[in-house]
Structures are given as C-alpha cells and as structure tokens.
Design a protein around this motif. Structure first.
Motif, PDB file in Angstrom:
ATOM      1  N   THR A 112       0.850  -1.083   0.116  1.00 20.22           N
ATOM      2  CA  THR A 112       0.417   0.264   0.334  1.00 20.22           C
ATOM      3  C   THR A 112       0.843   1.424   0.107  1.00 20.22           C
ATOM      4  O   THR A 112       0.555   2.141  -0.750  1.00 20.22           O
ATOM      5  CB  THR A 112      -0.951  -0.133   0.655  1.00 20.22           C
ATOM      6  OG1 THR A 112      -1.823  -1.444   0.790  1.00 20.22           O
ATOM      7  CG2 THR A 112      -1.810   1.209   1.460  1.00 20.22           C
ATOM      8  N   SER A 115       1.864   2.131  -3.188  1.00 20.88           N
ATOM      9  CA  SER A 115       1.098   2.633  -3.781  1.00 20.88           C
ATOM     10  C   SER A 115       1.231   4.345  -3.943  1.00 20.88           C
ATOM     11  O   SER A 115       0.799   4.414  -4.812  1.00 20.88           O
ATOM     12  CB  SER A 115      -1.141   2.121  -3.826  1.00 20.88           C
ATOM     13  OG  SER A 115      -1.424   2.821  -4.706  1.00 20.88           O
ATOM     14  N   ASP A 119       4.432   3.517  -7.384  1.00 25.27           N
ATOM     15  CA  ASP A 119       4.880   2.746  -7.813  1.00 25.27           C
ATOM     16  C   ASP A 119       4.560   1.098  -7.951  1.00 25.27           C
ATOM     17  O   ASP A 119       3.927   0.784  -6.562  1.00 25.27           O
ATOM     18  CB  ASP A 119       6.409   2.236  -6.752  1.00 25.27           C
ATOM     19  CG  ASP A 119       7.187   1.172  -7.323  1.00 25.27           C
ATOM     20  OD1 ASP A 119       6.708   0.168  -8.168  1.00 25.27           O
ATOM     21  OD2 ASP A 119       8.312   0.817  -7.281  1.00 25.27           O
ATOM     22  N   GLU A 120       3.397   0.966  -8.344  1.00 23.48           N
ATOM     23  CA  GLU A 120       2.316   0.391  -8.943  1.00 23.48           C
ATOM     24  C   GLU A 120       2.667  -1.190  -9.374  1.00 23.48           C
ATOM     25  O   GLU A 120       2.456  -2.187  -8.934  1.00 23.48           O
ATOM     26  CB  GLU A 120       1.621   0.518  -9.644  1.00 23.48           C
ATOM     27  CG  GLU A 120      -0.113   1.679  -9.446  1.00 23.48           C
ATOM     28  CD  GLU A 120      -0.296   1.087  -7.913  1.00 23.48           C
ATOM     29  OE1 GLU A 120      -0.961  -0.159  -7.732  1.00 23.48           O
ATOM     30  OE2 GLU A 120      -0.743   1.870  -7.713  1.00 23.48           O
ATOM     31  N   GLU A 121       4.074  -1.200  -9.485  1.00 24.11           N
ATOM     32  CA  GLU A 121       4.794  -2.436  -9.722  1.00 24.11           C
ATOM     33  C   GLU A 121       4.978  -3.007  -8.494  1.00 24.11           C
ATOM     34  O   GLU A 121       4.657  -4.174  -8.966  1.00 24.11           O
ATOM     35  CB  GLU A 121       5.879  -1.868 -11.012  1.00 24.11           C
ATOM     36  CG  GLU A 121       6.617  -3.824 -11.451  1.00 24.11           C
ATOM     37  CD  GLU A 121       7.895  -3.326 -12.451  1.00 24.11           C
ATOM     38  OE1 GLU A 121       8.035  -4.089 -12.555  1.00 24.11           O
ATOM     39  OE2 GLU A 121       6.976  -2.028 -13.074  1.00 24.11           O
ATOM     40  N   CYS A 123       4.337  -2.180  -5.696  1.00 27.00           N
ATOM     41  CA  CYS A 123       2.887  -2.525  -5.059  1.00 27.00           C
ATOM     42  C   CYS A 123       1.751  -3.864  -5.343  1.00 27.00           C
ATOM     43  O   CYS A 123       1.984  -4.740  -4.671  1.00 27.00           O
ATOM     44  CB  CYS A 123       2.079  -1.489  -5.331  1.00 27.00           C
ATOM     45  SG  CYS A 123       0.077  -1.394  -4.674  1.00 27.00           S
ATOM     46  N   ARG A 124       2.387  -4.225  -6.876  1.00 28.68           N
ATOM     47  CA  ARG A 124       1.286  -4.819  -6.728  1.00 28.68           C
ATOM     48  C   ARG A 124       2.507  -6.544  -6.912  1.00 28.68           C
ATOM     49  O   ARG A 124       2.056  -7.499  -6.443  1.00 28.68           O
ATOM     50  CB  ARG A 124       0.960  -5.437  -8.310  1.00 28.68           C
ATOM     51  CG  ARG A 124       0.584  -4.011  -9.293  1.00 28.68           C
ATOM     52  CD  ARG A 124      -1.309  -4.894  -8.309  1.00 28.68           C
ATOM     53  NE  ARG A 124      -2.097  -3.514  -8.860  1.00 28.68           N
ATOM     54  CZ  ARG A 124      -3.130  -2.939 -10.101  1.00 28.68           C
ATOM     55  NH1 ARG A 124      -2.363  -3.748 -11.312  1.00 28.68           N
ATOM     56  NH2 ARG A 124      -3.616  -2.095 -10.073  1.00 28.68           N
ATOM     57  N   ASP A 153      -6.140  -1.930  -4.356  1.00 22.76           N
ATOM     58  CA  ASP A 153      -5.651  -1.372  -5.133  1.00 22.76           C
ATOM     59  C   ASP A 153      -6.078  -1.151  -6.590  1.00 22.76           C
ATOM     60  O   ASP A 153      -5.819  -0.527  -7.432  1.00 22.76           O
ATOM     61  CB  ASP A 153      -4.645  -1.643  -4.863  1.00 22.76           C
ATOM     62  CG  ASP A 153      -3.573  -1.027  -5.807  1.00 22.76           C
ATOM     63  OD1 ASP A 153      -3.414  -0.001  -5.588  1.00 22.76           O
ATOM     64  OD2 ASP A 153      -2.902  -1.644  -6.749  1.00 22.76           O
ATOM     65  N   HIS A 154      -6.954  -2.520  -6.921  1.00 21.37           N
ATOM     66  CA  HIS A 154      -6.879  -2.796  -8.191  1.00 21.37           C
ATOM     67  C   HIS A 154      -8.177  -1.716  -8.324  1.00 21.37           C
ATOM     68  O   HIS A 154      -8.834  -1.686 -10.247  1.00 21.37           O
ATOM     69  CB  HIS A 154      -7.095  -3.748  -8.797  1.00 21.37           C
ATOM     70  CG  HIS A 154      -6.221  -5.089  -9.094  1.00 21.37           C
ATOM     71  ND1 HIS A 154      -5.206  -5.766  -7.931  1.00 21.37           N
ATOM     72  CD2 HIS A 154      -6.184  -4.904 -10.257  1.00 21.37           C
ATOM     73  CE1 HIS A 154      -4.726  -6.170  -8.727  1.00 21.37           C
ATOM     74  NE2 HIS A 154      -4.778  -5.918  -9.948  1.00 21.37           N
ATOM     75  N   GLU A 157      -7.526   1.679  -9.667  1.00 20.16           N
ATOM     76  CA  GLU A 157      -6.856   2.023 -10.807  1.00 20.16           C
ATOM     77  C   GLU A 157      -7.707   1.786 -11.860  1.00 20.16           C
ATOM     78  O   GLU A 157      -7.486   2.003 -12.589  1.00 20.16           O
ATOM     79  CB  GLU A 157      -5.742   1.131 -10.539  1.00 20.16           C
ATOM     80  CG  GLU A 157      -4.427   1.646  -9.943  1.00 20.16           C
ATOM     81  CD  GLU A 157      -4.065   2.537 -10.077  1.00 20.16           C
ATOM     82  OE1 GLU A 157      -3.597   2.421 -11.465  1.00 20.16           O
ATOM     83  OE2 GLU A 157      -3.625   3.444  -9.160  1.00 20.16           O
TER      84      GLU A 157
END
Length: 190
Positions: A112, A115, A119-121, A123-124, A153-154, A157
């Motif tokens: 989290t 995110s 930095d979503e990459e 994060c995921r 998170d998804h 987005e």
C-alpha cells in the motif's frame, strides 16, 4: 481499551523508563486502539518513543509487532521510506519467528505504501507475495486483509475485473471473522 487508556498510558510511560522490552511488547499490541480511535498524534508519539529505545533484550516477535504498529500513522505527506523500511524489517522478523500471517500483513501494508509512492509495479509484487504467504499461513485475518488491500488497489486503478476477483474471494472469509471486521471490508467492496 478506551476505558483503560489512562492505565495503558501509565504502564507505557513506566515501561519506557524501566523495562524497555515490556514497552515494545505493550506498545506493539496496544497501539491499534490509538490508530482506530485516536488521538492519532498521541499514538504516533508512543510508537516513536518506543522505537527510539534500544532493542537489547527485546524479543524478535515484540520488535516486529512494534515496527509494524507504526504503519497506521503513515500518510502521504511524510517520508514513506521510513515506514517501508520498518515494515520490511518487521516482515523479516515475523518470518524468522514463524509468524507467517503477521509477515503477510506487513508485506501487504508495504505494498500500500508503494502505491502511495506511485510505484504500482512494486505494490502489486508485494501484494502477490503477501497473498501467497497469507494463503500458506492459513491465517484468515491475514488473508482477508491482503485480499482487501489488493482488491481495493485494483479498484482505485479502474481494474474492476481484477478487483472483483479479489473481493469475490474475500466475501466467504468474512463469514469466518467477527462483525467489527465485516463492516470495514464490506465498505471497501462497496
């Protein structure tokens, strides 16, 4: 806990001066009350005062809990790297002490924060690792938190399909948990 807040304050103040391992154990577990009911600044002050103390004699699990306890006080304006470092240290300590559900939650919260940093990459990646660890641990609370964080998170987005998969897996778990958590997770689902 609200009724005992003054007693917790007194015990924490005494422990910080006379028994640092007890301070870590107490604050690492009691801080949730401050993060949920406030005042937030007071809770943050207690955890920061504790984390400034030496860790000699502190049990690894207690140190891990205190390091993770700081996470509710992170916000977008602060230096999130400090919180990321603490959470990753707690993750390692939880794994070393066999507390894999706790380790999964530390990873999920770290995701989290990544995110929030944009930095979503990363994060995921952390969410995937946290979910794998939570599933392996069999800890329903950890798995619920990890599914909720990944789904939310998804959702934020705009990826409703992926969010739906996480929330669909989360819903049956809510029946296994207490009512307090149901409201929190159902709010995320919408």
């Amino acid at each position: 806990m609200d009724l005992e807040r003054d007693n917790v304050r007194a015990a924490a103040a005494w422990a910080l001066e006379h028994d640092v391992p007890l301070a870590y154990r107490l604050i690492g577990r009691a801080i949730r009350s401050w993060s949920m009911r406030g005042p937030m600044q007071e809770g943050k002050a207690w955890i920061e005062a504790t984390l400034q103390k030496p860790v000699d004699g502190v049990a690894p699990g207690d140190l891990a809990m205190a390091l993770r306890a700081c996470s509710p006080f992170a916000n977008h304006e602060e230096d999130l790297d400090v919180y990321v470092d603490r959470l990753m240290r707690s993750h390692v300590l939880f794994r070393e002490t066999g507390q894999h559900g706790e380790a999964a939650m530390a990873l999920s919260v770290t995701g989290t924060l990544h995110s929030w940093k944009g930095d979503e990459e990363r994060c995921r990646e952390l969410y995937r690792d946290a979910l794998d660890l939570a599933r392996e641990s069999g800890n329903v609370g950890a798995l619920s938190m990890c599914l909720n964080n990944a789904g939310y998170d998804h959702y934020t987005e705009g990826d409703m399909e992926s969010a739906g998969r996480y929330f669909d897996e989360l819903l049956p778990l809510l029946r296994l948990r207490d009512q307090h958590h149901d409201a929190f997770y159902l709010n995320s689902i919408g």
